[in-house]
Design a protein around this motif. Structure first.
Motif, PDB file in Angstrom:
ATOM      1  N   THR A 130       1.806  14.020   7.307  1.00 43.31           N
ATOM      2  CA  THR A 130       2.262  14.902   6.220  1.00 43.31           C
ATOM      3  C   THR A 130       2.960  16.131   6.793  1.00 43.31           C
ATOM      4  N   ASP A 187       4.045  10.951  -0.217  1.00 42.45           N
ATOM      5  CA  ASP A 187       2.933  11.131   0.709  1.00 42.45           C
ATOM      6  C   ASP A 187       1.777  10.207   0.348  1.00 42.45           C
ATOM      7  N   ASP A 188       1.044   9.792   1.372  1.00 46.38           N
ATOM      8  CA  ASP A 188      -0.230   9.089   1.164  1.00 46.38           C
ATOM      9  C   ASP A 188      -0.157   7.831   0.312  1.00 46.38           C
TER      10      ASP A 188
HETATM   11 MG   LIG Z   1      -1.347  13.340   4.985  1.00 40.33          MG
END
Ligand SMILES: [Mg+2]
Ligand SMILES: Nc1ncnc2c1ncn2[C@@H]1O[C@H](COP(=O)(O)OP(=O)(O)OP(=O)(O)O)[C@@H](O)[C@H]1O
Ligand SMILES: [Zn+2]
Length: 271
Positions: A130, A187-188
């Motif tokens: 991230t 993200d993720d």
């Molecule tokens: Mg992350």
């Protein structure tokens, strides 16, 4: 070379219209067929001053635009100041390799974004996925590229909020926002495990819709995940047709980041 002076009022000119640097008179009078005309000219120093003022105005406009883009980018507080320059390197070799490629991606942003090149980062918790994608996002924002930095949970929350009658946005307009943004940082991906429940079916369709729209219009999308592309299907239950598109969107740029968690390092150094 003297150019006609229009609305520009150079500070180096005195009340009589004489340049205080080179002494050139900026107010001239010519007579043609008995008609007198007064006009103003710019000496080289004034032209230089004008160029500098234009440049600084341009810089200010860009800064203002970048500030606005940052405000709407949805980058979280922890990552909003992440930059390539302030990043730690030399801890995990795979991070360093990814770091170099991301920097290059941003250097060549006009080409990489135009061609819709995506990146898929995956790997262990805390290795800097991230952080690295935020460095990219912040770098691109400074270049005035519109980006959004989010994850599926936040997207679904935002879309669900449009179901409220009082919402000024429609579901479709919000989906378009994520689908059309110049660069989407996803993200993720794969954190949510999809089952066959109706809520999950809705989420699957939402994810497919956004990915498919970006795939069709060749928009650059940068993903981070704890899972490999295969695991997105096998472990997270994301539909194969969605992952297939992600795979093509990021082909040649699937990077595994592994090694020591920087979260652990951070904690150790604080206490
Ligand atoms: Mg992350
Ligand atoms: N290269 C770096 N330089 C400075 N700080 C970093 C760097 N990489 C990561 N960090 C910091 O370490 C912490 C963990 O990094 P990050 O959140 O990017 O991990 P992650 O790989 O995304 O983990 P997860 O899979 O759990 O989401 C964060 O506080 C982040 O700001
Ligand atoms: Zn002058």
């Amino acid at each position: 070379m003297e150019a006609t002076l229009k609305s520009f009022a150079p500070s180096i000119q005195n009340n009589e219209g004489v340049c205080s640097v080179c002494g050139v008179k900026t107010i001239r009078t010519v007579e043609f067929m008995g008609i007198k005309r007064t006009f103003r000219v710019m000496c080289k120093c004034m032209q230089k001053q004008l160029e500098q003022e234009k440049l600084s105005q341009l810089k200010q406009d860009r800064m203002r635009k970048a500030q606005k883009l940052k405000k709407f980018s949805l980058i979280g507080e922890r990552y909003k100041n992440a930059t390539f320059e302030s990043s730690k390197t030399g801890i995990n070799p795979s991070f360093d390799r990814a770091f170099k490629r991301c920097r290059k991606y941003c250097e060549l942003y006009e080409k990489t974004i135009k061609n819709g090149y995506g990146i898929y980062f995956f790997g262990d918790k805390g290795v800097g996925k991230t952080h690295l994608t935020a460095c990219m996002a912040n770098n691109l924002i400074a270049k005035c590229v519109p980006v959004l930095f989010t994850n599926l949970f936040e997207i679904s929350k935002a879309v669900k909020s449009t179901f409220n009658r009082e919402s000024s946005l429609t579901e479709q307009s919000l989906i378009e926002k994520f689908a059309n943004i110049e660069v989407l940082f996803f993200d993720d991906l794969g954190t949510e495990v999809f089952t066959k429940s109706s809520g999950d079916t809705w989420l699957q369709s939402l994810l497919f819709d956004i990915i498919n729209k970006r795939y069709n219009s060749k928009k650059a999308t940068i993903f981070s995940s704890n899972h490999s592309l295969n695991e997105l299907i096998n472990k997270s239950g994301i539909a194969g047709k969605t992952v297939d598109r992600i795979s093509e969107m990021t082909s040649g740029a699937v990077m595994k980041i592994e090694g020591i968690s920087l979260r652990k390092i951070k904690k150790d150094s604080i206490f």
